[in-house]
Design an enzyme around this catalytic site. Structure first.
Site, PDB file in Angstrom:
ATOM      1  N   PRO A   2       0.832  -1.215   0.000  1.00 34.63           N
ATOM      2  CA  PRO A   2       0.000   0.000   0.000  1.00 34.63           C
ATOM      3  C   PRO A   2       0.867   1.266   0.000  1.00 34.63           C
ATOM      4  CG  PRO A   2      -0.678  -1.518   1.733  1.00 34.63           C
ATOM      5  CD  PRO A   2       0.615  -2.031   1.177  1.00 34.63           C
ATOM      6  N   GLU A   3       0.492   2.220  -0.832  1.00 31.33           N
ATOM      7  CA  GLU A   3       1.182   3.508  -0.869  1.00 31.33           C
ATOM      8  C   GLU A   3       0.242   4.557  -0.270  1.00 31.33           C
ATOM      9  OE1 GLU A   3       2.961   4.111  -4.801  1.00 31.33           O
ATOM     10  OE2 GLU A   3       3.202   1.952  -5.015  1.00 31.33           O
ATOM     11  N   LYS A  69       2.921   6.817   4.832  1.00 35.79           N
ATOM     12  CA  LYS A  69       2.222   5.531   4.709  1.00 35.79           C
ATOM     13  C   LYS A  69       1.822   4.978   6.074  1.00 35.79           C
ATOM     14  CE  LYS A  69       5.082   4.478   0.698  1.00 35.79           C
ATOM     15  NZ  LYS A  69       6.070   3.545   0.137  1.00 35.79           N
ATOM     16  N   ARG A 280      13.642  -2.681  -6.518  1.00 39.91           N
ATOM     17  CA  ARG A 280      12.267  -2.910  -6.966  1.00 39.91           C
ATOM     18  C   ARG A 280      12.225  -3.032  -8.488  1.00 39.91           C
ATOM     19  NH1 ARG A 280       8.563  -1.102  -3.201  1.00 39.91           N
ATOM     20  NH2 ARG A 280       7.108  -2.346  -4.413  1.00 39.91           N
TER      21      ARG A 280
END
Ligand SMILES: [Zn+2]
Length: 290
Positions: A2-3, A69, A280
């Protein structure tokens, strides 16, 4: 993972459901109790299950807010304020229910780790499939310095100046731009999905060195990131991986993503490329992004 928009979606649904309620008791899963007994820090950070339970009993939730976040539960007991900081990790989810049977989705139901029994009889439930989530009970932000080191909220006025200054600093100027914009000290809340989208919209190659982009373009990139985060907040976030708001719903932003997870460029039709940047996977169009 989740961002910012997904965490905002949780806070917008959790706030009204949690505010004003008082914790009567806390139940912690055997998995977490065992992990803590082995000195691992699964979910409950820097506190034993007994102490966490003891301190949370009688806490009233005054408000729920988001910072980057993180979810902040602003608490009070006997006139003394506390802060419960929650991070969703890869797959954390909160539910406000009358009983555990109401957590209907099996994968969350099987991974319920912390249950707050409220004085009104309802439950606030934290489930986490992969257990990378966090709950940290502190007096305030200054008790956990990493919280103070986060970049300003991207929607705040000072955020653009902060980004430009950081991007020009020794630490970031030689890094790939994607790694720079995903660093929470530089921009708050922008992870892989929205960084990928912003770079595509700007036609910037994710591996381009930060200082090889003019200040003017960097400023424009920042505004595009803010615009995309704003659109995603309005769409309730992206239904990617295991994100859910407290009603078990996911957002619709995934339908508007143009590059994240795509095999072909929507603009020129080329096959997209993948490259690991800052640990990433980055997807980009080799023709449209330079
Ligand atoms: Zn293209």
């Amino acid at each position: 993972m989740p961002e910012l928009p997904e965490v905002e979606g949780v806070v917008r649904s959790l706030g009204p459901a949690a505010t004003g309620r008082t914790v009567r008791d806390v139940t912690i899963s055997d998995t977490i109790i065992r992990s803590k007994a082995e000195s691992k820090e699964a979910i409950l950070k820097n506190i034993s299950p007994e102490e966490f339970t003891d301190r949370m009993r009688g806490m009233t939730i005054l408000n729920v807010t988001r910072r980057s976040k993180y979810i902040y539960f602003h608490l009070e007991k006997d006139g003394v304020p506390s802060l419960l900081v929650s991070h969703l990790g890869m797959s954390g989810a909160w539910f406000a229910v009358g009983s555990l049977d109401e957590v209907t989705e099996g994968k969350f139901r099987r991974h319920i780790h912390v249950v707050f029994g409220m004085e009104d009889g309802g439950l606030l439930v934290f489930a986490d499939i992969r257990r990378f989530g966090e709950l940290r009970l502190i007096g305030g932000e200054s008790d956990h310095p990493p919280l103070l080191a986060m970049a300003p909220e991207p929607f705040d006025e000072e955020a653009e100046g902060h980004f430009l200054e950081m991007s020009a600093s020794r630490k970031y100027r030689d890094k790939p731009i994607k790694e720079t914009i995903m660093d929470g000290h530089v921009i708050s809340g922008c992870g892989n999905i929205y960084a990928t989208e912003a770079l595509f919209r700007m036609g910037i190659h994710p591996g381009r060195k930060t200082n090889r982009i003019s200040m003017e373009r960097r400023a424009k990139l920042f505004r595009v990131i803010v615009e995309i985060l704003g659109e995603a907040v309005e769409a309730g976030g992206s239904s990617i991986s295991d994100y859910r708001n407290i009603n078990g719903e996911a957002g619709s932003m995934q339908d508007r993503l143009q590059m994240y997870g795509k095999k072909h460029c929507p603009s020129c039709g080329s096959e997209t490329k993948r490259r690991t940047i800052g640990g990433r996977t980055s997807v980009y169009c080799p023709k449209c992004q330079h």
